[in-house]
Design a protein around this motif. Sequence first.
Motif, PDB file in Angstrom:
ATOM      1  N   ILE A  49       2.551   7.871  10.346  1.00 50.01           N
ATOM      2  CA  ILE A  49       2.912   6.555   9.804  1.00 50.01           C
ATOM      3  C   ILE A  49       1.857   5.529  10.172  1.00 50.01           C
ATOM      4  O   ILE A  49       1.440   4.707   9.341  1.00 50.01           O
ATOM      5  CB  ILE A  49       4.297   6.120  10.322  1.00 50.01           C
ATOM      6  N   VAL A  52      -1.258   5.982   7.967  1.00 50.98           N
ATOM      7  CA  VAL A  52      -1.039   5.543   6.585  1.00 50.98           C
ATOM      8  C   VAL A  52      -1.049   4.025   6.498  1.00 50.98           C
ATOM      9  O   VAL A  52      -1.691   3.436   5.611  1.00 50.98           O
ATOM     10  CB  VAL A  52       0.291   6.116   6.045  1.00 50.98           C
ATOM     11  N   TYR A  53      -0.359   3.359   7.414  1.00 50.75           N
ATOM     12  CA  TYR A  53      -0.297   1.894   7.356  1.00 50.75           C
ATOM     13  C   TYR A  53      -1.621   1.254   7.758  1.00 50.75           C
ATOM     14  O   TYR A  53      -2.000   0.212   7.224  1.00 50.75           O
ATOM     15  CB  TYR A  53       0.853   1.377   8.234  1.00 50.75           C
ATOM     16  N   GLY A 108      -4.027   2.279   4.623  1.00 54.73           N
ATOM     17  CA  GLY A 108      -3.615   2.145   3.232  1.00 54.73           C
ATOM     18  C   GLY A 108      -2.644   1.037   2.898  1.00 54.73           C
ATOM     19  O   GLY A 108      -2.397   0.759   1.720  1.00 54.73           O
ATOM     20  N   ALA A 109      -2.080   0.353   3.909  1.00 55.09           N
ATOM     21  CA  ALA A 109      -1.021  -0.620   3.611  1.00 55.09           C
ATOM     22  C   ALA A 109      -1.559  -1.973   3.170  1.00 55.09           C
ATOM     23  O   ALA A 109      -1.010  -2.615   2.273  1.00 55.09           O
ATOM     24  CB  ALA A 109      -0.113  -0.793   4.818  1.00 55.09           C
ATOM     25  N   ALA A 128       1.758  -4.228   4.993  1.00 53.94           N
ATOM     26  CA  ALA A 128       2.171  -4.019   6.376  1.00 53.94           C
ATOM     27  C   ALA A 128       2.994  -5.181   6.912  1.00 53.94           C
ATOM     28  O   ALA A 128       3.733  -5.028   7.884  1.00 53.94           O
ATOM     29  CB  ALA A 128       0.940  -3.795   7.258  1.00 53.94           C
ATOM     30  N   ARG A 182       2.215  -0.838  -3.741  1.00 50.13           N
ATOM     31  CA  ARG A 182       2.356   0.278  -2.803  1.00 50.13           C
ATOM     32  C   ARG A 182       3.381   0.009  -1.706  1.00 50.13           C
ATOM     33  O   ARG A 182       3.725   0.909  -0.951  1.00 50.13           O
ATOM     34  CB  ARG A 182       1.005   0.612  -2.168  1.00 50.13           C
ATOM     35  N   MET A 183       3.862  -1.241  -1.603  1.00 52.20           N
ATOM     36  CA  MET A 183       4.832  -1.531  -0.550  1.00 52.20           C
ATOM     37  C   MET A 183       6.081  -0.667  -0.692  1.00 52.20           C
ATOM     38  O   MET A 183       6.582  -0.120   0.309  1.00 52.20           O
ATOM     39  CB  MET A 183       5.231  -3.010  -0.568  1.00 52.20           C
ATOM     40  N   LEU A 215       5.471   3.103   0.236  1.00 55.06           N
ATOM     41  CA  LEU A 215       5.083   3.192   1.641  1.00 55.06           C
ATOM     42  C   LEU A 215       6.282   3.009   2.570  1.00 55.06           C
ATOM     43  O   LEU A 215       6.493   3.804   3.490  1.00 55.06           O
ATOM     44  CB  LEU A 215       4.030   2.133   1.964  1.00 55.06           C
ATOM     45  N   SER A 271       7.903   6.056   4.824  1.00 57.82           N
ATOM     46  CA  SER A 271       7.792   5.922   6.278  1.00 57.82           C
ATOM     47  C   SER A 271       9.153   5.745   6.942  1.00 57.82           C
ATOM     48  O   SER A 271       9.383   6.237   8.051  1.00 57.82           O
ATOM     49  CB  SER A 271       6.873   4.761   6.625  1.00 57.82           C
ATOM     50  N   THR A 296      13.894  -1.835   4.431  1.00 56.48           N
ATOM     51  CA  THR A 296      13.382  -0.937   3.398  1.00 56.48           C
ATOM     52  C   THR A 296      13.917  -1.326   2.031  1.00 56.48           C
ATOM     53  O   THR A 296      13.163  -1.419   1.049  1.00 56.48           O
ATOM     54  CB  THR A 296      13.762   0.514   3.729  1.00 56.48           C
ATOM     55  N   GLN A 309       8.687   2.376  10.924  1.00 58.72           N
ATOM     56  CA  GLN A 309       9.214   1.534   9.853  1.00 58.72           C
ATOM     57  C   GLN A 309      10.734   1.683   9.732  1.00 58.72           C
ATOM     58  O   GLN A 309      11.303   2.718  10.071  1.00 58.72           O
ATOM     59  CB  GLN A 309       8.552   1.885   8.530  1.00 58.72           C
TER      60      GLN A 309
END
Length: 440
Positions: free
Chosen positions: A75, A78-79, A82-83, A87, A107-108, A111, A115, A131, A340
């Motif tokens: 996680i 990735v964040y 790529g976030a 983030a 992408r939020m 993602l 996560s 989320t 997350q």
Amino acid sequence: MTGATSGDRNRGWRPLTSHVRPLVAAVRWVGLGSIVGVLAGLSSAAFLELLDRVTDTRLEQPWLLWLLPLAGFAIGLVYHFGAGTAAAGNGLLLEEIHEQRTWIPRRMAPLVLGSTLVTHLFGGSAGREGTAIQMSGSISDNLVSRTARFTGADRRLVLTAAVAGGFGAVFGVPFAGCIFALEVPTAGRFRHDGLVPALTAAVVGDQVVRRLGVEHTPFPVVVPVDLTVGLIAKLVAVGIAFGLAARVFTGVLHACKRLFQRLIGWAPLRPLVGGIVVVALTYVVDTRDYLGLSLPLMLDSFGTDAFGRGSVGAGVVGVATFAFAWKLVFTVITLGSGFQGGEVTPLFVIGATVGATVGDVLGAPVALFAAMGVVAVFSGATKTPIACTVMGVELFSAAIIVPLAIGCVLAYLLSGDDGIYSGQRVAPGLQPPPQRLRGQ
């Protein structure tokens, strides 16, 4: 007799126009709110179904907990790479409601969904509202506002509706979802201009989830009690406890984030270390009650007869005395290190266990105090006493609205200045006056 002038004719139409224009605006926002509600409902329904599946898998495969540090590292990677602005999570949504600077990243949604599911699959202590709100906000901002090229007030209202739809749909509390979206951006200020789209999105989102057959957590109906002077004194005492719990949770969560940032320079390593700590703590306390959502722990707080008769009176405490403290520790380490998920469901659990513990000590109705705690600690941590009181009514019963309101308001007043959402602002009238130096 002279004919009417054009000015006279225009004045004759003004009353009609003044009535039609608000009606047209309301119809427009009911339509847009419905679209946002459908998007929020579909995304929340998918999330809730997947969350149930990963939770069942974790319970059936207890060895998955050992992989929590590696899951955290994944996680974190990735964040980190790529976030981008995604983030910032809920804080970004609130900031865009206040001042529009950038679109919510597409992408939020994937993602935060992926996560959060990974966090719960391997045993992280986190919630779900963050989320649902982020998914709803990202999808609505891009499919509605961006497509229609909304800016200014229109885009702000779409984002407000997205928050309402996501919150109302994921918890099954449409009216509370509406009030939450109008109350949370600025502590101490309630914005009525978003009422129509927010209420529409919350109701539609909730109905979409229910029509798809997705079930929410069942809550018992709490038996009302007579408000005597003695009981009111106990309600005040437990309200103070809820406010302190909210203050401690918020302060420790922020401190934990700062500590991980100061001690571990490279962000992906933070959830790896946090995962190791959570695994170690699980074996220290010798129970897995504090992993994931911990919903059984919350429901046990209502007493042994919570679901046997469909309603609850005094009840018998079914949780450990310091369960609230352990759930707080597990949650702040999980979220503070970079996993997350949301904070709200853990706050439900902390509040319910605080209420059950205090109720047992004071000889008060345990189930009533647990119900108050579910919404009151959340009220203090998010600065949303009205929304949380309404949520308590929707989850439990309108018959206990006075105790719910006492708990939510006291927790809000005693929880300090900081909340859990970075993008939340404070109404000017609630800010402390500037300190004057001696001699000025």
